[in-house]
Design an enzyme around this catalytic site. Sequence first.
Site, PDB file in Angstrom:
ATOM      1  CB  SER A   1      -5.275  -2.947  -3.762  1.00  0.00           C
ATOM      2  OG  SER A   1      -4.246  -2.463  -2.935  1.00  0.00           O
TER       3      SER A   1
ATOM      4  CG  HIS B   1      -0.220  -4.705  -4.473  1.00  0.00           C
ATOM      5  ND1 HIS B   1      -1.028  -5.154  -3.456  1.00  0.00           N
ATOM      6  CD2 HIS B   1      -0.779  -3.554  -4.915  1.00  0.00           C
ATOM      7  CE1 HIS B   1      -2.026  -4.299  -3.285  1.00  0.00           C
ATOM      8  NE2 HIS B   1      -1.900  -3.319  -4.156  1.00  0.00           N
TER       9      HIS B   1
ATOM     10  CE  LYS C   1      -6.863  -0.545   1.535  1.00  0.00           C
ATOM     11  NZ  LYS C   1      -5.812  -1.393   1.986  1.00  0.00           N
TER      12      LYS C   1
HETATM   13  C1  GCU Z   1      -1.483   1.770  -1.297  1.00  0.00           C
HETATM   14  C2  GCU Z   1      -2.166   1.674   0.055  1.00  0.00           C
HETATM   15  C3  GCU Z   1      -2.836   0.333   0.242  1.00  0.00           C
HETATM   16  C4  GCU Z   1      -3.725   0.006  -0.936  1.00  0.00           C
HETATM   17  C5  GCU Z   1      -2.940   0.133  -2.227  1.00  0.00           C
HETATM   18  C6  GCU Z   1      -3.755  -0.078  -3.512  1.00  0.00           C
HETATM   19  O1  GCU Z   1      -0.380   0.928  -1.324  1.00  0.00           O
HETATM   20  O2  GCU Z   1      -1.207   1.917   1.043  1.00  0.00           O
HETATM   21  O3  GCU Z   1      -3.612   0.318   1.422  1.00  0.00           O
HETATM   22  O4  GCU Z   1      -4.280  -1.267  -0.778  1.00  0.00           O
HETATM   23  O5  GCU Z   1      -2.384   1.420  -2.312  1.00  0.00           O
HETATM   24  O6  GCU Z   1      -4.935   0.231  -3.524  1.00  0.00           O
HETATM   25  O7  GCU Z   1      -3.157  -0.529  -4.491  1.00  0.00           O
END
Ligand code: GCU
Length: 363
Positions: free
Chosen positions: A201, A343, A205
């Site tokens: 997540s 997720h 990135k």
């Molecule tokens: C939020 C955010 C995402 C990210 C996520 C995470 O949902 O909007 O961009 O990837 O957190 O880090 O779990």
Amino acid sequence: MPDPLRKLGGKAVASSEEWEQGRREEVLRLFEERVFGAGPVGRPRRIAFEVKPTEGWMGGSAVRKQVRIRSEGPGGENVVRLLLFVPVSAKERPVPAFLLINNRGSEHMDAAREKRSPFWPAEAIVARGFAAAVFDNADADPDHHDGFRDGVHGVFDPPGERPGHAWGTIAAWAWAASRAMDYLETDHHIDASKAAVVGHSRGGKTALWAGAADRRFALVVSNNSGCTGAAVSRGKGGETIRQINDRFPHWFCENYKAYNDNEYALPVDQHMLIGLIAPRHVYVASATEDLWADPESEFLGLTFASPVYRLYGMDGIAGLPMPTAEQPLHTNGMGYHLRAGGHDMTEYDWQRFMDYAERFLCD
Ligand code: GCU
């Protein structure tokens, strides 16, 4: 979709030499200037590694190393605590490593192994012959917007007003992954030429940016990274650039906010971030229910990065259909799988990353 193989002036890039000698640098700078921001420091002049090894972990199969990575700058000192479990076989032959950028708190990286988390299944990683390394991203920069006073920003940022391209929090976490790599290169039990950087997540990135900017990582694994990760922003479902900048104003550089509701004006898209990793290996994983990240757009990130891999004679995945759940697609250069569920990063995901690494990274 911007063409990775066309320079800003319009000239086409036809070979890996032309990519390396101009276009790659151009794309890297664009991500620095417009998206993640540029850090004021790479490897600091004053960096030290304090290592505490202990034997007899995981039923005698692993050595634990607790490393303090101390970096000094004008604003003081930053310490990133790196935790490693290294298979004892490394005493005969250095082993490849998986480095996790942990964004879920230190309870997922218990050094005493009393509390085990599928998010970092160190026992399973060691059992397959890899070193398991992890650090907590908050050591480099706490995940909140404090005007960039805490973490490594406070240690290294020059005084005065921050420029629009000053590094954000994700760039600070990626910087820390590179400092962990600085340590791995000094450890005789690790084959640092076979090191993977992994993130989930926001950590996913970060892994992509770390792997794009630091060519020492041989494999980059981005799990459920979504917006401004593996997913292309043009036409993306779920989270948009505006939503991510509004909720997490500290993650990217200030210039990125110019692309709120305006993704088509960006001179890059996320497939070009993936292209920066070529000819090293990249792995993207999605989850069926993670529509906020948008699995299809994550897969497209790989598809549109494939032409860069092809310059190096590597397969990529262009032209291949998106696989259904739990049908991993592993080619020389790129790996992808879609996990059924939400997720998260689970042992299923880790086992597939290791399948890939065994096949394409190890001898
Ligand atoms: C939020 C955010 C995402 C990210 C996520 C995470 O949902 O909007 O961009 O990837 O957190 O880090 O779990």
